[in-house]
Design an enzyme around this catalytic site. Structure first.
Site, PDB file in Angstrom:
ATOM      1  N   GLU A   5      -4.934  -5.386  -5.940  1.00 14.07           N
ATOM      2  CA  GLU A   5      -6.082  -5.748  -5.047  1.00 14.07           C
ATOM      3  C   GLU A   5      -5.469  -6.248  -4.084  1.00 14.07           C
ATOM      4  O   GLU A   5      -6.340  -5.672  -2.507  1.00 14.07           O
ATOM      5  CB  GLU A   5      -6.799  -7.081  -6.010  1.00 14.07           C
ATOM      6  CG  GLU A   5      -7.642  -7.991  -5.058  1.00 14.07           C
ATOM      7  CD  GLU A   5      -8.973  -6.946  -5.013  1.00 14.07           C
ATOM      8  OE1 GLU A   5      -9.352  -6.454  -6.928  1.00 14.07           O
ATOM      9  OE2 GLU A   5      -9.448  -6.119  -4.272  1.00 14.07           O
TER      10      GLU A   5
ATOM     11  N   GLY B 139      -0.865  -9.877  18.564  1.00 12.65           N
ATOM     12  CA  GLY B 139      -0.068  -9.684  17.617  1.00 12.65           C
ATOM     13  C   GLY B 139      -0.951  -9.246  16.092  1.00 12.65           C
ATOM     14  O   GLY B 139      -0.758  -9.196  14.604  1.00 12.65           O
TER      15      GLY B 139
ATOM     16  N   LYS C  52      -5.150   4.199   2.597  1.00 13.61           N
ATOM     17  CA  LYS C  52      -5.638   2.843   1.764  1.00 13.61           C
ATOM     18  C   LYS C  52      -6.527   3.575   1.017  1.00 13.61           C
ATOM     19  O   LYS C  52      -7.498   3.556  -0.031  1.00 13.61           O
ATOM     20  CB  LYS C  52      -6.438   1.798   2.038  1.00 13.61           C
ATOM     21  CG  LYS C  52      -5.275   1.097   3.048  1.00 13.61           C
ATOM     22  CD  LYS C  52      -5.523   0.593   4.667  1.00 13.61           C
ATOM     23  CE  LYS C  52      -4.798  -0.194   4.998  1.00 13.61           C
ATOM     24  NZ  LYS C  52      -5.105  -1.636   5.919  1.00 13.61           N
TER      25      LYS C  52
ATOM     26  N   GLU D  87       1.957  -4.437  15.802  1.00 10.09           N
ATOM     27  CA  GLU D  87       2.836  -3.934  15.094  1.00 10.09           C
ATOM     28  C   GLU D  87       3.655  -3.217  17.411  1.00 10.09           C
ATOM     29  O   GLU D  87       2.632  -2.507  18.083  1.00 10.09           O
ATOM     30  CB  GLU D  87       3.708  -2.742  14.605  1.00 10.09           C
ATOM     31  CG  GLU D  87       2.521  -3.164  13.088  1.00 10.09           C
ATOM     32  CD  GLU D  87       3.311  -4.635  11.980  1.00 10.09           C
ATOM     33  OE1 GLU D  87       4.737  -4.804  12.532  1.00 10.09           O
ATOM     34  OE2 GLU D  87       2.308  -4.602  11.458  1.00 10.09           O
TER      35      GLU D  87
ATOM     36  N   GLY E 105      -3.791  -9.748   6.981  1.00  7.32           N
ATOM     37  CA  GLY E 105      -3.086 -11.642   7.524  1.00  7.32           C
ATOM     38  C   GLY E 105      -2.835 -12.237   6.005  1.00  7.32           C
ATOM     39  O   GLY E 105      -2.817 -11.882   4.997  1.00  7.32           O
TER      40      GLY E 105
ATOM     41  N   LYS F 134       0.817  -1.249  -0.230  1.00  8.98           N
ATOM     42  CA  LYS F 134      -0.208   0.391  -0.195  1.00  8.98           C
ATOM     43  C   LYS F 134       0.991   1.066   0.282  1.00  8.98           C
ATOM     44  O   LYS F 134       0.014   2.382  -0.201  1.00  8.98           O
ATOM     45  CB  LYS F 134      -1.557   0.239   1.286  1.00  8.98           C
ATOM     46  CG  LYS F 134      -0.741  -0.285   3.065  1.00  8.98           C
ATOM     47  CD  LYS F 134      -1.012  -0.514   3.616  1.00  8.98           C
ATOM     48  CE  LYS F 134      -0.145  -1.719   4.070  1.00  8.98           C
ATOM     49  NZ  LYS F 134      -0.405  -1.719   5.508  1.00  8.98           N
TER      50      LYS F 134
ATOM     51  N   GLY G 196      -6.892  -6.257   2.205  1.00 10.52           N
ATOM     52  CA  GLY G 196      -6.521  -7.555   2.805  1.00 10.52           C
ATOM     53  C   GLY G 196      -6.917  -8.951   2.004  1.00 10.52           C
ATOM     54  O   GLY G 196      -7.279  -8.291   0.236  1.00 10.52           O
TER      55      GLY G 196
HETATM   56  N1  HSE Z   1      -1.632  -3.151  10.401  1.00  8.29           N
HETATM   57  C1  HSE Z   1      -2.827  -2.815   8.889  1.00  8.29           C
HETATM   58  C2  HSE Z   1      -4.045  -2.929  10.102  1.00  8.29           C
HETATM   59  C3  HSE Z   1      -2.262  -3.875   9.049  1.00  8.29           C
HETATM   60  O1  HSE Z   1      -4.549  -2.979  10.605  1.00  8.29           O
HETATM   61  O2  HSE Z   1      -5.104  -3.301   9.418  1.00  8.29           O
HETATM   62  C4  HSE Z   1      -3.112  -4.205   7.169  1.00  8.29           C
HETATM   63  O3  HSE Z   1      -2.532  -3.525   6.113  1.00  8.29           O
END
Ligand code: HSE
Length: 415
Positions: A124, A182, A200, A185, A298, A100, A129
């Protein structure tokens, strides 16, 4: 046989290999030929893997291999992803990416390069995701004029807000839990400060309206200032707080785009998009509202979108998929503080809550009171309609001069 190379063997890259191996036969049937991974670029060693022999640390080996017709870039970031992708498109290789940052920063140039060389540049997986959204906007909804897009585009922040709303967990505790599970980050700043959602919505806006919007042009506010008091006020008002990336065509050739926490009504299609899920509402003039929902991140959901693009690429090896936008004209993005909107505000005076509210009435004019359970002494909540962010700031300054502090304000969405 279509030969491909994968740049990066992290979470998404390993997922791409897994999906290609698990669904080898059905993918070959759909692509009308087998898809074979010839090289994987990664600086790390993966000695235990059954396909350990195809790893390389040398990008030139991939670039100079004439058998490789499609390169999958799943490294993330701009450096070296951007020079690598550019080199692939300059050297006759179509590119599929989940990146992205890359699409939001360099999309217009890379799409032009792909068009010039009659190649595909597909992404895509870069938004939502595993949720199909790029192809639906560019193909399935192509008969519409899209007027507006609003999305819950970040799973981490949606998880945190859901915990605050459902379990009254404080922001810091919800963030710590997201990290423990998890979902966040170790450095969650891009998520909680809104930068990830901003990239996005910029990609979706660029795609829907045909002109590149850069993240630096967009007002992006995250959820770090949202408190349990705000959550309680949203509930008393009749809704929930969500971090929304929204873009709207203004009808004069310009757009209004922003990322910020918003109050949304309980009956909104986006109100029940909870936990790590994403939801994207696309408003078309013919379709009305169309809503996409699913896992926005994911390993396997994202890999599924990447592999679908690879299949599309293989099927359209000699023809370009129509996916294109150009750089925008100056002034295309309207300043975020110029559009009239409705706001919720939370204020604190020295006297009673009633006094704080009536002082707010003097500063703002016609406003509506919102009362939360457990309202503190001197605290008042209210909504104000039909004013721009700039006008809100002026009235808030006047209110402060009258001795009532503005603790926070949140935009009210009409989705
Ligand atoms: N850290 C992002 C989220 C990962 O939580 O949506 C996907 O771009």
């Amino acid at each position: 046989m279509a030969e491909i190379a994968i740049l990066g063997h992290g979470v998404v890259g390993s997922g791409v290999v897994e999906v290609l191996r698990t669904h080898e036969e059905s993918i070959a049937r759909r692509a009308k030929e087998p898809i074979h991974v010839k090289h994987i670029l990664d600086l790390r060693e993966f000695p235990g893997l059954p396909y350990a022999g195809i790893f390389t640390k040398d990008f030139e080996k991939i670039l100079c291999d004439p058998a490789v017709s499609i390169v999958v870039e799943v490294m993330g970031g701009l450096d070296p992803a951007f020079p690598y992708v550019k080199a692939c498109l300059e050297n006759g290789k179509s590119v599929v990416t989940s990146n992205k940052e890359l699409v939001a920063a360099k999309g217009a140039g890379l799409l032009a390069l792909a068009q010039k060389n009659n190649l595909n540049f597909l992404f895509e997986a870069s938004v939502g995701g595993g949720i199909p959204i790029i192809r639906p906007i560019s193909q399935c909804l192509a008969a519409n004029e899209v007027t507006e897009i609003a999305g819950i585009l970040n799973g981490t922040t949606n998880f945190i807000l859901t915990k605050m709303i459902r379990e009254h967990m404080a922001f810091a505790d919800a963030l710590a839990l997201a990290q423990q599970l998890g979902y966040a980050e170790r450095d969650p700043s891009a998520d909680i400060e809104g930068a990830d959602a901003c990239r996005k919505i910029c990609i979706l806006a660029s795609l829907a309206f045909g002109a590149h919007v850069y993240p630096e042009e967009v007002y992006a506010e995250g959820i770090t200032k949202i408190t349990l008091e705000d959550v309680a006020y949203a509930d008393a008002w009749g809704g929930v707080i969500k971090l929304i990336g929204g873009v709207r065509a203004l009808g004069n050739g310009k757009i209004h785009i922003q990322v910020r926490p918003m109050f949304i009504r309980r009956d909104s299609q986006l109100a029940n998009v909870d936990d790590v899920f994403n939801g994207i509402l696309v408003r078309g003039d013919a379709t009305g509202d169309v809503v996409f929902y699913g896992k926005g991140a994911g390993k396997l959901p994202t890999a599924s979108a990447v592999v679908a693009d690879v299949i599309d690429c293989v099927k359209h090896m000699k023809a370009r998929k129509y996916l294109y936008w150009e750089d925008a004209k100056p002034g295309y993005v309207e300043a975020y503080d110029r559009a009239p909107a409705e706001f919720f505000a939370r204020v604190q005076g020295q006297g009673s809550s009633d006094e704080a509210f009536s002082t707010a009435e003097k500063a703002f004019g016609s406003i509506k009171r919102v009362i939360r359970r457990g309202e503190a002494a001197g605290e008042a909540g209210f909504t104000a309609q039909g004013l721009t962010e700039r006008e809100f700031a002026q009235k808030a300054a006047r209110l402060e001069e009258m001795g009532v502090r503005v603790l926070g304000h949140i935009l009210i969405a009409d989705y």
